[in-house]
Write an enzyme that holds these catalytic residues in place. Structure first.
Site, PDB file in Angstrom:
ATOM      1  N   CYS A  24      -0.099  -6.640  10.364  1.00  0.00           N
ATOM      2  CA  CYS A  24       0.033  -7.951   9.703  1.00  0.00           C
ATOM      3  C   CYS A  24       0.578  -8.998  10.670  1.00  0.00           C
ATOM      4  O   CYS A  24       1.584  -8.763  11.342  1.00  0.00           O
ATOM      5  CB  CYS A  24       0.962  -7.805   8.499  1.00  0.00           C
ATOM      6  SG  CYS A  24       1.396  -9.380   7.739  1.00  0.00           S
ATOM      7  N   CYS A  42       8.942 -12.625   7.803  1.00  0.00           N
ATOM      8  CA  CYS A  42       9.116 -11.462   6.927  1.00  0.00           C
ATOM      9  C   CYS A  42      10.077 -10.506   7.611  1.00  0.00           C
ATOM     10  O   CYS A  42      10.030 -10.355   8.835  1.00  0.00           O
ATOM     11  CB  CYS A  42       7.758 -10.782   6.711  1.00  0.00           C
ATOM     12  SG  CYS A  42       7.788  -9.482   5.458  1.00  0.00           S
ATOM     13  N   CYS A 101      -3.033 -18.922  -2.816  1.00  0.00           N
ATOM     14  CA  CYS A 101      -2.214 -17.868  -2.221  1.00  0.00           C
ATOM     15  C   CYS A 101      -0.955 -18.533  -1.665  1.00  0.00           C
ATOM     16  O   CYS A 101      -1.040 -19.375  -0.772  1.00  0.00           O
ATOM     17  CB  CYS A 101      -3.045 -17.206  -1.121  1.00  0.00           C
ATOM     18  SG  CYS A 101      -2.164 -15.951  -0.211  1.00  0.00           S
ATOM     19  N   GLU A 147       2.556 -21.344   5.313  1.00  0.00           N
ATOM     20  CA  GLU A 147       1.169 -21.666   4.979  1.00  0.00           C
ATOM     21  C   GLU A 147       0.853 -21.282   3.534  1.00  0.00           C
ATOM     22  O   GLU A 147       1.434 -20.361   2.975  1.00  0.00           O
ATOM     23  CB  GLU A 147       0.219 -20.934   5.938  1.00  0.00           C
ATOM     24  CG  GLU A 147       0.337 -21.484   7.353  1.00  0.00           C
ATOM     25  CD  GLU A 147      -0.558 -20.779   8.365  1.00  0.00           C
ATOM     26  OE1 GLU A 147      -1.057 -21.477   9.248  1.00  0.00           O
ATOM     27  OE2 GLU A 147      -0.741 -19.570   8.286  1.00  0.00           O
ATOM     28  N   CYS A 157      -6.370 -12.978   4.500  1.00  0.00           N
ATOM     29  CA  CYS A 157      -5.197 -12.152   4.246  1.00  0.00           C
ATOM     30  C   CYS A 157      -4.557 -11.646   5.513  1.00  0.00           C
ATOM     31  O   CYS A 157      -5.222 -11.048   6.346  1.00  0.00           O
ATOM     32  CB  CYS A 157      -5.652 -10.893   3.525  1.00  0.00           C
ATOM     33  SG  CYS A 157      -5.384 -10.928   1.833  1.00  0.00           S
ATOM     34  N   CYS A 163       5.074  -4.636   9.103  1.00  0.00           N
ATOM     35  CA  CYS A 163       3.830  -3.893   8.956  1.00  0.00           C
ATOM     36  C   CYS A 163       2.992  -4.150  10.218  1.00  0.00           C
ATOM     37  O   CYS A 163       2.806  -5.300  10.614  1.00  0.00           O
ATOM     38  CB  CYS A 163       3.088  -4.322   7.701  1.00  0.00           C
ATOM     39  SG  CYS A 163       4.124  -4.109   6.230  1.00  0.00           S
TER      40      CYS A 163
HETATM   41  N1  SAH Z   1       4.317  -9.020   1.716  1.00  0.00           N
HETATM   42  C1  SAH Z   1       3.459  -8.776   0.633  1.00  0.00           C
HETATM   43  C2  SAH Z   1       2.468  -9.884   0.352  1.00  0.00           C
HETATM   44  C3  SAH Z   1       1.794 -10.553   1.522  1.00  0.00           C
HETATM   45  S1  SAH Z   1       0.470  -9.788   2.331  1.00  0.00           S
HETATM   46  C4  SAH Z   1       2.754  -7.463   0.815  1.00  0.00           C
HETATM   47  O1  SAH Z   1       2.829  -6.894   1.908  1.00  0.00           O
HETATM   48  O2  SAH Z   1       2.149  -6.981  -0.127  1.00  0.00           O
HETATM   49  C5  SAH Z   1      -0.950  -9.757   1.224  1.00  0.00           C
HETATM   50  C6  SAH Z   1      -1.881  -8.568   1.532  1.00  0.00           C
HETATM   51  O3  SAH Z   1      -2.586  -8.720   2.784  1.00  0.00           O
HETATM   52  C7  SAH Z   1      -1.116  -7.258   1.639  1.00  0.00           C
HETATM   53  O4  SAH Z   1      -1.780  -6.218   0.997  1.00  0.00           O
HETATM   54  C8  SAH Z   1      -1.101  -7.036   3.126  1.00  0.00           C
HETATM   55  O5  SAH Z   1      -0.854  -5.712   3.421  1.00  0.00           O
HETATM   56  C9  SAH Z   1      -2.482  -7.510   3.512  1.00  0.00           C
HETATM   57  N2  SAH Z   1      -2.638  -7.780   4.940  1.00  0.00           N
HETATM   58  C10 SAH Z   1      -1.678  -8.095   5.840  1.00  0.00           C
HETATM   59  N3  SAH Z   1      -2.234  -8.278   7.064  1.00  0.00           N
HETATM   60  C11 SAH Z   1      -3.569  -8.076   6.935  1.00  0.00           C
HETATM   61  C12 SAH Z   1      -4.664  -8.146   7.835  1.00  0.00           C
HETATM   62  N4  SAH Z   1      -4.488  -8.510   9.095  1.00  0.00           N
HETATM   63  N5  SAH Z   1      -5.899  -7.896   7.351  1.00  0.00           N
HETATM   64  C13 SAH Z   1      -6.074  -7.588   6.045  1.00  0.00           C
HETATM   65  N6  SAH Z   1      -5.074  -7.525   5.148  1.00  0.00           N
HETATM   66  C14 SAH Z   1      -3.830  -7.759   5.578  1.00  0.00           C
HETATM   67 FE1  SF4 Z   2       5.623  -8.612   5.378  1.00  0.00          FE
HETATM   68 FE2  SF4 Z   2       3.093  -8.630   6.235  1.00  0.00          FE
HETATM   69 FE3  SF4 Z   2       4.244  -6.326   5.556  1.00  0.00          FE
HETATM   70 FE4  SF4 Z   2       3.610  -8.081   3.656  1.00  0.00          FE
HETATM   71  S1  SF4 Z   2       2.146  -7.000   4.973  1.00  0.00           S
HETATM   72  S2  SF4 Z   2       5.528  -6.949   3.857  1.00  0.00           S
HETATM   73  S3  SF4 Z   2       3.998 -10.019   4.763  1.00  0.00           S
HETATM   74  S4  SF4 Z   2       4.870  -7.661   7.260  1.00  0.00           S
END
Ligand code: SAH
Ligand code: SF4
Length: 390
Positions: A141, A134, A127, A114, A367, A138
Site C-alpha cells: 500500500c 497511516c 472515497c 486525498e 485503491c 501494509c
Molecule cells: N486502511 C483501510 C482502508 C484504506 S485502504 C484498510 O486497509 O482497509 C482501501 C483498500 O485498498 C484496502 O483493502 C487496501 O488493502 C487496498 N489497497 C491498498 N493498497 C492497494 C494497492 N496498491 N492496490 C490495490 N489495493 C490496495
Molecule cells: Fe494503512 Fe494502507 Fe494498510 Fe490500509 S492498506 S491499513 S491504509 S497501510
C-alpha cells in the site's frame, strides 16, 4: 499511462488561517447543541437551532451564517462571531479519462490528504480519508509507506463529502423540485489511513452523514474498510452500524503477517471470530472481504480454496482488487487470466466474487495509490523492499 484530462492547480496560502472559532461541520447534534448553549443560545431553543443550522449546512450547502434567513439577524451575528463553517481546501483537482475525480486537500496545519470521487452508472462513490498517512505498514500500500502524521477530525472527514458536493454542483436550488438521484450516493472509508485507529472522529462523522437531517445517506451506502483492528469491530457494529469491508489479502498467517502486518497482533483466526457476530450486531447483510491480487504471492488456486474454507459461515462477498502499482512498489499485479481463475473458484463455492475495475489509474487515484506528495518522513526504498519479502 495517459495524461489526465484536466488538472486545476489552485493557489492558496500554505497554511489555513487560524480563526479561533469552532467549526460547525462534523459536530454531532449533541455537540452542536452544547456548543450553542455555551455561546449563549437559550437552552430551550437549542434543539431547534441545531435542526435549522444543520438544514442550512447539510441540505442547502450554505457556508455563511448571514444567509440563514430563518434565524434572527443578531443571532446570525452571534454565530458568526463564535463559529465557522469550514471544509478542507482543494489544492488540486484531477479528472481522469473515466470521470474519476481526485482531490488533493489541505487541512489545518498545512497537511494534505486525498479524496476520490468515482462515478458509476447507477451511483457515485466518494472515497474519503480518515488519517494523514497511516500507522500501519501494509507492504503493498502506497499510504503505508508514509508515516502517520495525524488523525483527521470529524469535521475534516465530513468536509470531504461537502466539498465533493460543491465540486459536483450537487446542492439543491431553493424552490427546485426534489431530486432523489444523488451524485455522491455512497461513501467508502477507503482513502488514506486506518479508520478504526481514529474511531471517535470516524463515528461522529458517519453519524452526521447518516442522520436524516444531516447528509442523510443510508448506513447501507456507507462502507468502512479496516485492515482488522479486532477490538474495534464490535464497537463499529454497535456505534456506527455501517457496512464493513476487511482487507483480508492472504489465506495463511505467514503471508498475511507480511502483507497486512497488523495480523501479527490479531491473526486470521482471531479476526474471523470477531467478524462472525458483525452482521447480527449491525443488522447488515454481508461483509466484504477485500483481496488484492499480487502475482505469485497470494493468487494460487490453493489460496482461493483456502479462502472459501476460512470464511465459511460468514455472510460474505469477496472483492478481488487487481493490485494497483505505484512507483517503487515491490509487487506486480496478477495476470487477468489468474484473477479470473481465482474468481471462478470462489464463485463456484457460492460467493459473489466481483473483480474491482481499477478506476482513475491515469491520475493515480485507484485503491491504495493515495499518498500525499508533500509529507516528509517516508520510508526508504530499501525498507519498503525488505518489508515486502514474503
Ligand atoms: N486502511 C483501510 C482502508 C484504506 S485502504 C484498510 O486497509 O482497509 C482501501 C483498500 O485498498 C484496502 O483493502 C487496501 O488493502 C487496498 N489497497 C491498498 N493498497 C492497494 C494497492 N496498491 N492496490 C490495490 N489495493 C490496495
Ligand atoms: Fe494503512 Fe494502507 Fe494498510 Fe490500509 S492498506 S491499513 S491504509 S497501510
Amino acid at each position: 499511462m495517459t495524461a489526465p484530462i484536466t488538472q486545476d492547480v489552485l493557489t492558496i496560502p500554505r497554511k489555513l488561517p487560524e480563526t479561533g472559532r469552532a467549526n460547525i461541520v462534523g459536530l454531532t447534534r449533541d455537540q452542536l447543541r452544547e456548543a450553542l448553549i455555551a455561546a449563549g443560545t437559550p437552552e430551550k431553543q437549542a434543539r431547534m437551532r441545531v435542526g435549522q443550522i444543520w438544514q442550512w449546512v447539510y441540505h442547502w450547502g450554505v457556508r455563511d451564517f448571514a444567509l440563514m434567513t430563518n434565524l434572527a439577524k443578531d443571532y446570525r451575528a452571534l454565530l458568526a462571531e463564535k463559529f465557522e463553517i469550514s471544509v478542507p481546501e482543494v489544492v488540486t483537482r484531477q479528472v481522469s479519462e473515466d470521470g474519476t475525480r481526485k482531490y488533493l486537500l489541505r487541512i489545518a496545519g498545512g497537511h494534505e490528504v486525498e479524496a476520490v470521487y468515482i462515478p458509476e452508472e447507477n451511483r457515485g462513490t466518494l472515497c474519503v480519508s480518515s488519517q494523514v498517512g497511516c500507522t500501519l505498514t501494509c507492504s503493498f500500500c502506497h499510504t503505508g509507506t508514509q508515516k502517520l502524521v495525524r488523525n483527521l477530525t470529524a469535521g475534516e472527514i465530513v468536509g470531504q463529502i461537502l466539498l465533493a458536493r460543491d465540486d459536483l454542483g450537487e446542492w439543491p436550488e431553493p424552490g427546485a423540485p426534489k431530486d432523489e438521484t444523488r451524485l455522491v450516493s455512497n461513501v467508502v472509508l477507503m482513502g488514506m489511513g486506518e479508520p478504526l485507529y481514529n474511531f471517535d472522529a470516524v463515528r461522529d462523522a458517519m453519524r452526521v452523514t447518516m442522520d436524516g437531517e444531516g447528509l442523510s445517506l443510508s448506513r447501507r451506502r456507507i462502507t468502512l474498510s479496516t485492515s482488522g483492528v479486532v477490538p474495534e469491530i464490535a464497537k463499529t457494529a454497535e456505534e456506527i452500524g455501517c457496512q464493513l469491508a476487511i482487507s483480508f489479502h492472504a489465506t495463511t498467517d505467514a503471508v498475511r503477517d507480511v502483507l497486512v502486518p497488523i495480523n501479527r497482533k490479531w491473526n486470521i483466526e482471531t479476526l474471523l471470530n470477531a467478524l462472525r457476530d458483525y452482521p447480527k450486531l449491525s443488522n447488515s447483510e454481508r461483509i466484504t472481504f477485500e483481496y488484492v491480487m499480487l502475482d505469485g504471492i497470494n493468487d494460487s488456486d490453493e489460496d482461493a480454496r483456502r479462502l472459501v474454507k476460512l470464511i465459511r459461515g460468514i455472510p460474505a462477498k469477496i472483492n478481488l482488487i487487481p493490485f494497483n502499482e505505484w512507483p517503487g512498489a515491490p509487487y506486480k499485479r496478477s495476470s487477468w487470466e489468474r484473477i479470473e481463475k481465482f474468481a471462478d473458484i470462489i464463485y463456484k463455492a457460492g460467493y459473489a466474487s466481483p473483480i474491482r475495475t481499477p478506476r482513475g489509474e491515469d491520475i493515480m487515484a485507484a485503491c491504495g495509490q493515495l499518498k500525499s506528495a508533500t509529507e516528509r518522513g517516508r520510508k526508504s526504498k530499501a525498507q519498503v523492499e525488505a518489508e515486502a519479502r514474503v
